[in-house]
Design an enzyme around this catalytic site. Structure first.
Site, mmCIF file in Angstrom:
data_model
loop_
_atom_site.group_PDB
_atom_site.id
_atom_site.type_symbol
_atom_site.label_atom_id
_atom_site.label_comp_id
_atom_site.label_asym_id
_atom_site.label_seq_id
_atom_site.Cartn_x
_atom_site.Cartn_y
_atom_site.Cartn_z
ATOM 1 N N TYR A 124 0.795 -1.262 -0.056
ATOM 2 C CA TYR A 124 -0.083 0.050 0.064
ATOM 3 C C TYR A 124 0.764 1.200 -0.136
ATOM 4 O O TYR A 124 0.441 2.244 -0.713
ATOM 5 C CB TYR A 124 -0.965 -0.040 1.347
ATOM 6 C CG TYR A 124 -1.817 1.040 1.606
ATOM 7 C CD1 TYR A 124 -2.732 1.612 0.517
ATOM 8 C CD2 TYR A 124 -1.756 1.882 2.666
ATOM 9 C CE1 TYR A 124 -3.505 2.762 0.786
ATOM 10 C CE2 TYR A 124 -2.232 3.221 2.648
ATOM 11 C CZ TYR A 124 -3.283 3.490 1.753
ATOM 12 O OH TYR A 124 -4.105 4.552 2.033
ATOM 13 N N GLU A 158 -11.689 5.583 6.153
ATOM 14 C CA GLU A 158 -11.144 6.383 7.354
ATOM 15 C C GLU A 158 -12.126 5.947 8.464
ATOM 16 O O GLU A 158 -11.763 6.100 9.651
ATOM 17 C CB GLU A 158 -10.715 7.667 7.141
ATOM 18 C CG GLU A 158 -9.744 7.907 5.951
ATOM 19 C CD GLU A 158 -8.338 7.445 6.534
ATOM 20 O OE1 GLU A 158 -8.241 7.201 7.756
ATOM 21 O OE2 GLU A 158 -7.287 7.509 5.673
ATOM 22 N N TRP A 169 -5.056 0.512 10.531
ATOM 23 C CA TRP A 169 -5.458 0.510 9.233
ATOM 24 C C TRP A 169 -5.072 -0.628 8.381
ATOM 25 O O TRP A 169 -5.874 -0.884 7.386
ATOM 26 C CB TRP A 169 -4.414 1.715 8.373
ATOM 27 C CG TRP A 169 -4.935 1.871 7.130
ATOM 28 C CD1 TRP A 169 -3.757 1.531 5.894
ATOM 29 C CD2 TRP A 169 -5.724 2.243 6.218
ATOM 30 N NE1 TRP A 169 -4.386 1.738 4.649
ATOM 31 C CE2 TRP A 169 -5.640 2.210 4.888
ATOM 32 C CE3 TRP A 169 -7.120 2.649 6.812
ATOM 33 C CZ2 TRP A 169 -6.673 2.630 3.945
ATOM 34 C CZ3 TRP A 169 -8.131 3.126 5.752
ATOM 35 C CH2 TRP A 169 -7.832 3.087 4.522
#
Length: 218
Positions: free
Chosen positions: A44, A66, A74
Site C-alpha cells: 500500500y 477512514e 489501518w
C-alpha cells in the site's frame, strides 16, 4: 450487531516506530517505518499511499474507510477493502445514499466487513451529503480546497503531525455539510493518503512521488 474482539487492533501502521527514521529494506529501498510492519502495508505504501486521489467516488470511499478505521489499525481495513467495496456497491454515492434499513441489516450480518451500526449509518448519511454537495461544487472541490501551500518535511516518524489547522478546517466544513466520523485526525489521515500533503519521511524512497510538492518540501 457490532464487532469488538475480532477487530481489536494491533499497533496502527501510522503510529508504528514513531521515533524511527526511514527503514532500509532487503530490496535496498528505504520506507516509512509503518510500511515495514507487514507486506500489506508495504504494498500500500509503495503503490498508493500519498498519491493524488481525485473524483467523487474515490474520495467518498476514502472518507468511508477512514471512518471504519477509527479505533482500529489501518491494516485491518486494508485487508477488508475488497469486501467493503463489494458490500457497499463499489462506493457509488447514489447507490449508498438510497440504502434502506434492510441494507443496514445486510451489512451488519456481513462477516467480511467491520460491523458497526454507527459507522454504517454514517456511511449512508455521508453518501447523502455527497449528493447535496453537487450543487455546491462537489466533494472533490471541497476537499482539495483545503490543500496547504506547504507540506511537512519529517525526518522521523514522530515529526509527522496527527492533525493540523488545515485538517481541523476540513473536518469543520465536512461536518457543517452533514458528514459524520470526520474529525481532525481522520481528516489529516485522509489528506496524507490522498496526496494533499506529503508525509513520507525525507529518507523514504517514495518522498516527492505525488508530484504535489518537491521531495524536500516547499
Amino acid at each position: 450487531m457490532t464487532e469488538t474482539t475480532p477487530e481489536t487492533p494491533e499497533t496502527a501502521p501510522e503510529t508504528a516506530g514513531t521515533l524511527a527514521a526511514a527503514v532500509l529494506g532487503e530490496d535496498g529501498l528505504a520506507r516509512c517505518p509503518w510500511a515495514t510492519t507487514h507486506p500489506l502495508n508495504a504494498h500500500y505504501h509503495d503503490t498508493e499511499w500519498g498519491l493524488p486521489v481525485r473524483g467523487e467516488r474515490a474520495l467518498y470511499e476514502r472518507i468511508t474507510l477512514e471512518a471504519f478505521q477509527a479505533g482500529l489499525s489501518w491494516r485491518t481495513v486494508l485487508a477488508k477493502r475488497p469486501a467493503f467495496r463489494a458490500a457497499f456497491d463499489g462506493f457509488g454515492p447514489d447507490i449508498v445514499a438510497a440504502y434502506s434499513g434492510d441494507d443496514i441489516e445486510r451489512l451488519l450480518a456481513d462477516p467480511r466487513i467491520i460491523r458497526n451500526r454507527r459507522k454504517i449509518e454514517a456511511a449512508i448519511g455521508n453518501a447523502q451529503a455527497v449528493l447535496r454537495l453537487r450543487a455546491r461544487g462537489g466533494l472533490d472541490a471541497l476537499i482539495w480546497s483545503h490543500q496547504p501551500d506547504q507540506t511537512p518535511m519529517p525526518r522521523f516518524a514522530h515529526e509527522v503531525p496527527t492533525s493540523t489547522p488545515g485538517s481541523r478546517a476540513l473536518a469543520a466544513e465536512l461536518s457543517a455539510h452533514g458528514f459524520r466520523f470526520v474529525g481532525p485526525t481522520g481528516c489529516y489521515a485522509l489528506m496524507e493518503a490522498t496526496g494533499m500533503v506529503d508525509t513520507h519521511l525525507l529518507g523514504c524512497h517514495r518522498r516527492g512521488s505525488s508530484g504535489q510538492y518537491p521531495a524536500t518540501g516547499r
